[in-house]
Design a protein around this motif. Structure first.
Motif, PDB file in Angstrom:
ATOM      1  N   TYR A 148       0.834  -1.205   0.000  1.00 20.59           N
ATOM      2  CA  TYR A 148       0.000   0.000   0.000  1.00 20.59           C
ATOM      3  C   TYR A 148       0.871   1.259   0.000  1.00 20.59           C
ATOM      4  O   TYR A 148       0.659   2.197  -0.767  1.00 20.59           O
ATOM      5  CB  TYR A 148      -0.925  -0.019   1.223  1.00 20.59           C
ATOM      6  N   MET A 149       1.890   1.260   0.860  1.00 20.75           N
ATOM      7  CA  MET A 149       2.742   2.452   0.981  1.00 20.75           C
ATOM      8  C   MET A 149       3.581   2.684  -0.283  1.00 20.75           C
ATOM      9  O   MET A 149       3.911   3.821  -0.618  1.00 20.75           O
ATOM     10  CB  MET A 149       3.669   2.319   2.199  1.00 20.75           C
ATOM     11  N   ILE A 150       3.892   1.596  -0.979  1.00 17.15           N
ATOM     12  CA  ILE A 150       4.691   1.748  -2.200  1.00 17.15           C
ATOM     13  C   ILE A 150       3.825   2.222  -3.362  1.00 17.15           C
ATOM     14  O   ILE A 150       4.230   3.082  -4.136  1.00 17.15           O
ATOM     15  CB  ILE A 150       5.388   0.406  -2.559  1.00 17.15           C
ATOM     16  N   THR A 151       2.612   1.671  -3.471  1.00 24.63           N
ATOM     17  CA  THR A 151       1.814   1.954  -4.671  1.00 24.63           C
ATOM     18  C   THR A 151       0.865   3.144  -4.539  1.00 24.63           C
ATOM     19  O   THR A 151       0.555   3.786  -5.528  1.00 24.63           O
ATOM     20  CB  THR A 151       0.966   0.729  -5.089  1.00 24.63           C
ATOM     21  N   GLU A 152       0.380   3.447  -3.346  1.00 22.86           N
ATOM     22  CA  GLU A 152      -0.600   4.535  -3.218  1.00 22.86           C
ATOM     23  C   GLU A 152       0.125   5.880  -3.140  1.00 22.86           C
ATOM     24  O   GLU A 152       1.046   6.054  -2.355  1.00 22.86           O
ATOM     25  CB  GLU A 152      -1.486   4.340  -1.984  1.00 22.86           C
ATOM     26  N   ASN A 153      -0.362   6.808  -3.914  1.00 24.47           N
ATOM     27  CA  ASN A 153       0.340   8.068  -4.073  1.00 24.47           C
ATOM     28  C   ASN A 153      -0.081   9.152  -3.076  1.00 24.47           C
ATOM     29  O   ASN A 153      -0.221  10.307  -3.450  1.00 24.47           O
ATOM     30  CB  ASN A 153       0.073   8.578  -5.489  1.00 24.47           C
ATOM     31  N   TYR A 154      -0.265   8.809  -1.816  1.00 21.39           N
ATOM     32  CA  TYR A 154      -0.812   9.792  -0.860  1.00 21.39           C
ATOM     33  C   TYR A 154       0.215  10.835  -0.426  1.00 21.39           C
ATOM     34  O   TYR A 154      -0.120  11.850   0.159  1.00 21.39           O
ATOM     35  CB  TYR A 154      -1.397   9.066   0.372  1.00 21.39           C
ATOM     36  N   ALA A 155       1.496  10.551  -0.663  1.00 21.30           N
ATOM     37  CA  ALA A 155       2.573  11.496  -0.316  1.00 21.30           C
ATOM     38  C   ALA A 155       3.697  11.282  -1.325  1.00 21.30           C
ATOM     39  O   ALA A 155       3.723  10.251  -2.004  1.00 21.30           O
ATOM     40  CB  ALA A 155       3.060  11.223   1.105  1.00 21.30           C
ATOM     41  N   PRO A 156       4.654  12.237  -1.434  1.00 23.80           N
ATOM     42  CA  PRO A 156       5.771  12.039  -2.356  1.00 23.80           C
ATOM     43  C   PRO A 156       6.525  10.750  -2.038  1.00 23.80           C
ATOM     44  O   PRO A 156       6.622  10.362  -0.859  1.00 23.80           O
ATOM     45  CB  PRO A 156       6.665  13.259  -2.096  1.00 23.80           C
ATOM     46  N   LEU A 157       7.067  10.120  -3.050  1.00 18.84           N
ATOM     47  CA  LEU A 157       7.728   8.826  -2.876  1.00 18.84           C
ATOM     48  C   LEU A 157       8.820   8.848  -1.802  1.00 18.84           C
ATOM     49  O   LEU A 157       8.901   7.938  -0.968  1.00 18.84           O
ATOM     50  CB  LEU A 157       8.324   8.356  -4.220  1.00 18.84           C
ATOM     51  N   THR A 158       9.643   9.880  -1.792  1.00 18.06           N
ATOM     52  CA  THR A 158      10.727   9.919  -0.792  1.00 18.06           C
ATOM     53  C   THR A 158      10.163   9.925   0.624  1.00 18.06           C
ATOM     54  O   THR A 158      10.701   9.256   1.517  1.00 18.06           O
ATOM     55  CB  THR A 158      11.621  11.165  -0.963  1.00 18.06           C
ATOM     56  N   ASP A 159       9.074  10.657   0.847  1.00 18.63           N
ATOM     57  CA  ASP A 159       8.462  10.681   2.181  1.00 18.63           C
ATOM     58  C   ASP A 159       7.969   9.293   2.575  1.00 18.63           C
ATOM     59  O   ASP A 159       8.175   8.843   3.722  1.00 18.63           O
ATOM     60  CB  ASP A 159       7.271  11.656   2.225  1.00 18.63           C
ATOM     61  N   ARG A 160       7.314   8.648   1.623  1.00 22.35           N
ATOM     62  CA  ARG A 160       6.795   7.301   1.928  1.00 22.35           C
ATOM     63  C   ARG A 160       7.948   6.339   2.209  1.00 22.35           C
ATOM     64  O   ARG A 160       7.879   5.524   3.121  1.00 22.35           O
ATOM     65  CB  ARG A 160       5.925   6.807   0.752  1.00 22.35           C
ATOM     66  N   LEU A 161       9.015   6.454   1.434  1.00 20.66           N
ATOM     67  CA  LEU A 161      10.159   5.550   1.628  1.00 20.66           C
ATOM     68  C   LEU A 161      10.853   5.783   2.960  1.00 20.66           C
ATOM     69  O   LEU A 161      11.324   4.835   3.598  1.00 20.66           O
ATOM     70  CB  LEU A 161      11.155   5.707   0.476  1.00 20.66           C
ATOM     71  N   LYS A 162      10.872   7.025   3.418  1.00 22.34           N
ATOM     72  CA  LYS A 162      11.491   7.291   4.717  1.00 22.34           C
ATOM     73  C   LYS A 162      10.709   6.616   5.841  1.00 22.34           C
ATOM     74  O   LYS A 162      11.291   6.078   6.790  1.00 22.34           O
ATOM     75  CB  LYS A 162      11.606   8.798   4.957  1.00 22.34           C
ATOM     76  N   LYS A 163       9.386   6.635   5.729  1.00 26.03           N
ATOM     77  CA  LYS A 163       8.556   5.933   6.717  1.00 26.03           C
ATOM     78  C   LYS A 163       8.774   4.418   6.620  1.00 26.03           C
ATOM     79  O   LYS A 163       8.901   3.725   7.635  1.00 26.03           O
ATOM     80  CB  LYS A 163       7.070   6.257   6.515  1.00 26.03           C
ATOM     81  N   ILE A 164       8.835   3.939   5.388  1.00 24.98           N
ATOM     82  CA  ILE A 164       9.074   2.504   5.181  1.00 24.98           C
ATOM     83  C   ILE A 164      10.412   2.114   5.798  1.00 24.98           C
ATOM     84  O   ILE A 164      10.542   1.070   6.445  1.00 24.98           O
ATOM     85  CB  ILE A 164       9.034   2.155   3.673  1.00 24.98           C
ATOM     86  N   SER A 165      11.383   2.972   5.621  1.00 23.04           N
ATOM     87  CA  SER A 165      12.729   2.707   6.138  1.00 23.04           C
ATOM     88  C   SER A 165      12.709   2.505   7.653  1.00 23.04           C
ATOM     89  O   SER A 165      13.398   1.627   8.191  1.00 23.04           O
ATOM     90  CB  SER A 165      13.633   3.882   5.769  1.00 23.04           C
ATOM     91  N   GLU A 166      11.895   3.292   8.366  1.00 27.05           N
ATOM     92  CA  GLU A 166      11.795   3.109   9.821  1.00 27.05           C
ATOM     93  C   GLU A 166      10.995   1.859  10.168  1.00 27.05           C
ATOM     94  O   GLU A 166      11.364   1.095  11.063  1.00 27.05           O
ATOM     95  CB  GLU A 166      11.117   4.330  10.456  1.00 27.05           C
ATOM     96  N   ARG A 167       9.873   1.690   9.455  1.00 19.32           N
ATOM     97  CA  ARG A 167       8.984   0.575   9.775  1.00 19.32           C
ATOM     98  C   ARG A 167       9.651  -0.776   9.507  1.00 19.32           C
ATOM     99  O   ARG A 167       9.461  -1.731  10.255  1.00 19.32           O
ATOM    100  CB  ARG A 167       7.683   0.713   8.975  1.00 19.32           C
ATOM    101  N   ILE A 168      10.423  -0.821   8.447  1.00 15.98           N
ATOM    102  CA  ILE A 168      10.969  -2.121   8.027  1.00 15.98           C
ATOM    103  C   ILE A 168      12.000  -2.648   9.031  1.00 15.98           C
ATOM    104  O   ILE A 168      12.226  -3.854   9.133  1.00 15.98           O
ATOM    105  CB  ILE A 168      11.552  -2.007   6.600  1.00 15.98           C
ATOM    106  N   LYS A 169      12.586  -1.747   9.810  1.00 20.63           N
ATOM    107  CA  LYS A 169      13.570  -2.182  10.811  1.00 20.63           C
ATOM    108  C   LYS A 169      12.921  -2.995  11.928  1.00 20.63           C
ATOM    109  O   LYS A 169      13.604  -3.690  12.669  1.00 20.63           O
ATOM    110  CB  LYS A 169      14.290  -0.961  11.405  1.00 20.63           C
ATOM    111  N   GLN A 170      11.596  -2.902  12.056  1.00 18.23           N
ATOM    112  CA  GLN A 170      10.900  -3.611  13.136  1.00 18.23           C
ATOM    113  C   GLN A 170      10.370  -4.982  12.703  1.00 18.23           C
ATOM    114  O   GLN A 170       9.771  -5.699  13.507  1.00 18.23           O
ATOM    115  CB  GLN A 170       9.751  -2.736  13.650  1.00 18.23           C
ATOM    116  N   VAL A 171      10.570  -5.305  11.424  1.00 17.77           N
ATOM    117  CA  VAL A 171      10.014  -6.560  10.905  1.00 17.77           C
ATOM    118  C   VAL A 171      10.549  -7.804  11.643  1.00 17.77           C
ATOM    119  O   VAL A 171       9.757  -8.686  12.006  1.00 17.77           O
ATOM    120  CB  VAL A 171      10.220  -6.668   9.372  1.00 17.77           C
ATOM    121  N   PRO A 172      11.857  -7.905  11.913  1.00 15.52           N
ATOM    122  CA  PRO A 172      12.338  -9.102  12.626  1.00 15.52           C
ATOM    123  C   PRO A 172      11.659  -9.282  13.988  1.00 15.52           C
ATOM    124  O   PRO A 172      11.247 -10.392  14.343  1.00 15.52           O
ATOM    125  CB  PRO A 172      13.844  -8.832  12.794  1.00 15.52           C
TER     126      PRO A 172
END
Ligand code: ZN
Ligand code: ZN
Length: 590
Positions: A148-172
């Motif tokens: 959803y965060m990759i494909t939905e255009n609710y914010a500029p891509l860099t902003d979405r990727l920065k959030k993803i970058s934080e969230r993905i660290k919690q996956v393990p």
């Protein structure tokens, strides 16, 4: 856990005629007088918002998919602290709601309060008694929200990727906790979790990598996110391996049993009837539909089989007529263009016949299904969440890419000339899409966030019948026959779900029922069995909602007498958001 609003055609389907069964439902509703005190309303609005903000901190994936992005950097780790905090949030909110003088609210806020009270109790029940997080490994999957965060255009891509970058660290940590939470799982749900996590891996291994590479993140940011992406991928693969290794020891039944079934039906569906009562209505309904189909098939026999003896057995006669009508279908190449051409025709019909107001400022966009939906369903509606109303609503149409010619032919026969029109009514105009436009115009987010599935599906199923009754399809017997078949699917969804979860119905028996009594193809019947082993209650929403709306319309007609108008009924039904039909009953019959 609620997911983003994606209404799947293959999962949705159809209606029923009123069968005159009104048992236990005609008592008159007491009139509620709201004083609509402005201070009480203002305080309640603030309180609602605070509660939801608290909930989104805990359920951040759900929030993301509703279009609420304050917690996009966070992943919900379901540890003991999470459950403790959630219990505190929910129980204190229930406490606060009980102190509100409900008659001082507006009507709209009154039903917000009712919806909230119910949903909070439902979340508590699920967490503390039903305990799905302990036996359903498919609860744990991070990939959908990342997609959803990759494909939905609710914010500029860099902003979405920065959030993803934080969230993905919690996956393990997320999956480590999942492994601790699972005690004795349902094997079928363990397999589902394996399939879905496996299927979602591509979101990280391909889509995310592509997005990062084409973004304008700095080289450091890029390597940081890609490194943690690799660690996350390993955590998902490790979870899959864990489930594969433990699967043979899991032995909890997928059947939830009669007691849980009635409880969950009450929580999820919120019908005024019990599941058992609705099930017995469905059984009666099958006989009625078979009778009606028999009459139509009989009248069509000589048109399609002028030189063949008519079968004496009713179900055989129906099957043969259905079979020949199904050969009237579009080609694969013109599937999408046919749907596109039908949408304005449906709007025109609704307008010409004064069935309900359709907002011309909110056109529906028909598109080829995007990559992450490929293979899920032939047609679906995807709509923005209540926090992202400016987003587009799409009618996704399948592309048949990679399908064998046999599979395409079978699909096109299923969505033949007649059924395709019924599908468009159900999914788009005046079904799901129209209902969503109305729901989004209703002022409260609460009713959208906790939208009642039986109302949503019931409305779509109801509109199929309502359109045909109003003369859509020129009363062609072929159209009615196909509608009854489509309709039977809804009824059997209810019957099957109930019998599987409460009566130990076996696979072969279930498949026989669907192929012989509901005229379904073998693969469709097998898929339905599979679906009922990994879900429960959801399949009852279509028939329950439909049945209750038809009953309500009959009572409303009686109440209004000569001043009854179909348009007023339809619009009144839609103008309160997606609330349970039993509340609409109070509102409309007051
Ligand atoms: Zn539907
Ligand atoms: Zn064909």
């Amino acid at each position: 856990m609620k997911k983003t609003l994606l209404i799947l055609a293959g999962l949705s389907v159809s209606a029923i005629l009123s069968c005159g069964d009104k048992s236990g439902s005609t008592s008159s509703t007491p009139r509620i007088q709201f004083t609509n005190d402005s201070l009480t309303n203002a305080l309640f609005d603030i309180d609602k918002n605070n509660f939801l903000e608290g909930l989104w901190q805990l359920s951040s994936e759900w929030a993301t998919e509703l279009g609420h992005h304050t917690n996009d950097h966070r992943l919900s780790i379901m540890d003991s602290n999470y459950f403790k905090r959630k219990n505190v949030l929910l129980t204190s909110q229930i406490q606060r709601l009980s102190t509100i003088d409900t008659l001082k609210l507006s009507q709209d806020n009154y039903y917000d309060l009712k919806v909230l009270q119910h949903e909070i109790q439902r979340l508590l029940w699920n967490m503390n008694e039903y305990r799905q997080h302990e036996w359903d490994p498919s609860v744990y999957n991070v990939t959908g929200t990342f997609a959803y965060m990759i494909t939905e255009n609710y914010a500029p891509l860099t902003d979405r990727l920065k959030k993803i970058s934080e969230r993905i660290k919690q996956v393990p940590e997320y999956y480590a906790q999942a492994k601790l939470n699972i005690t004795n799982a349902v094997p079928e749900l363990a397999q589902l979790a394996i399939d879905q996590n496996q299927g979602g891996l591509e979101v990280l291994s391909k889509n995310l990598v592509d997005s990062v590479m084409k973004s304008s993140l700095s080289p450091f940011e890029k390597s940081d996110i890609l490194e943690h992406n690799q660690i996350a991928i390993r955590a998902i693969k490790d979870y899959i391996k864990f489930l594969e290794e433990n699967k043979s020891q899991y032995n909890r039944s997928f059947r939830i049993g009669a007691d849980n079934y009635e409880k969950k039906y009450a929580w999820d569906i919120q019908s005024q009837y019990t599941a058992e009562q609705m099930y017995s209505k469905a059984l009666t309904r099958v006989d009625y539909i078979h009778q009606e189909m028999g009459k139509i098939a009989d009248s069509l026999w000589t048109k399609y089989y002028p030189n063949t003896d008519k079968p004496t057995e009713k179900l055989a006669l129906i099957r043969q007529v259905l079979d020949t009508i199904a050969s009237q279908h579009v080609s694969a190449d013109s599937f999408q263009s046919t749907i596109e051409a039908q949408i304005p025709e449906l709007v025109q019909f609704v307008n010409d016949n004064n069935l309900l107001f359709i907002d011309p400022a909110k056109p529906l966009v028909v598109r080829k299904e995007p990559g992450h939906l490929v293979g899920i369903a032939g047609a679906s509606i995807s709509a923005p969440g209540p926090y992202y109303l400016e987003g587009n609503t799409y009618y996704n149409v399948g592309s048949f890419t990679g399908w064998s010619s046999d599979k395409i032919e079978s699909y096109l026969r299923e969505y033949n000339h007649y059924t395709l029109q019924i599908l468009n009514i159900h999914e788009a105009i005046p079904g799901h899409y129209t209902q969503l436009v109305y729901a989004n115009n209703a002022p409260s987010k609460v009713k959208s966030i906790f939208g009642n599935n039986a109302m949503i599906e019931g409305w779509a199923v109801y509109t199929e019948q309502m359109m045909l009754e109003s003369g859509y399809g020129n009363n062609a017997p072929e159209m009615w026959l196909m509608w009854y078949k489509w309709n039977l699917r809804t009824v059997f969804n209810m019957i099957l779900d109930y019998e599987i979860h409460t009566k130990d119905l076996q696979e072969q028996e279930a498949v026989n029922k669907l192929t012989q009594q509901a005229f379904q193809e073998l693969t469709e019947a097998q898929n339905k069995w599979k679906r009922a082993t990994v879900t429960n209650i959801q399949l009852t929403s279509y028939y329950t909602g439909y049945e209750e709306i038809i009953e309500l319309r009959d009572l409303y007609k009686k109440k209004m007498g000569k001043s009854y108008q179909l348009k007023t009924f339809n619009e009144s039904l839609l103008s309160h958001g997606s609330i349970p039909v039993k509340y609409l009953r109070s509102i409309l019959l007051q």
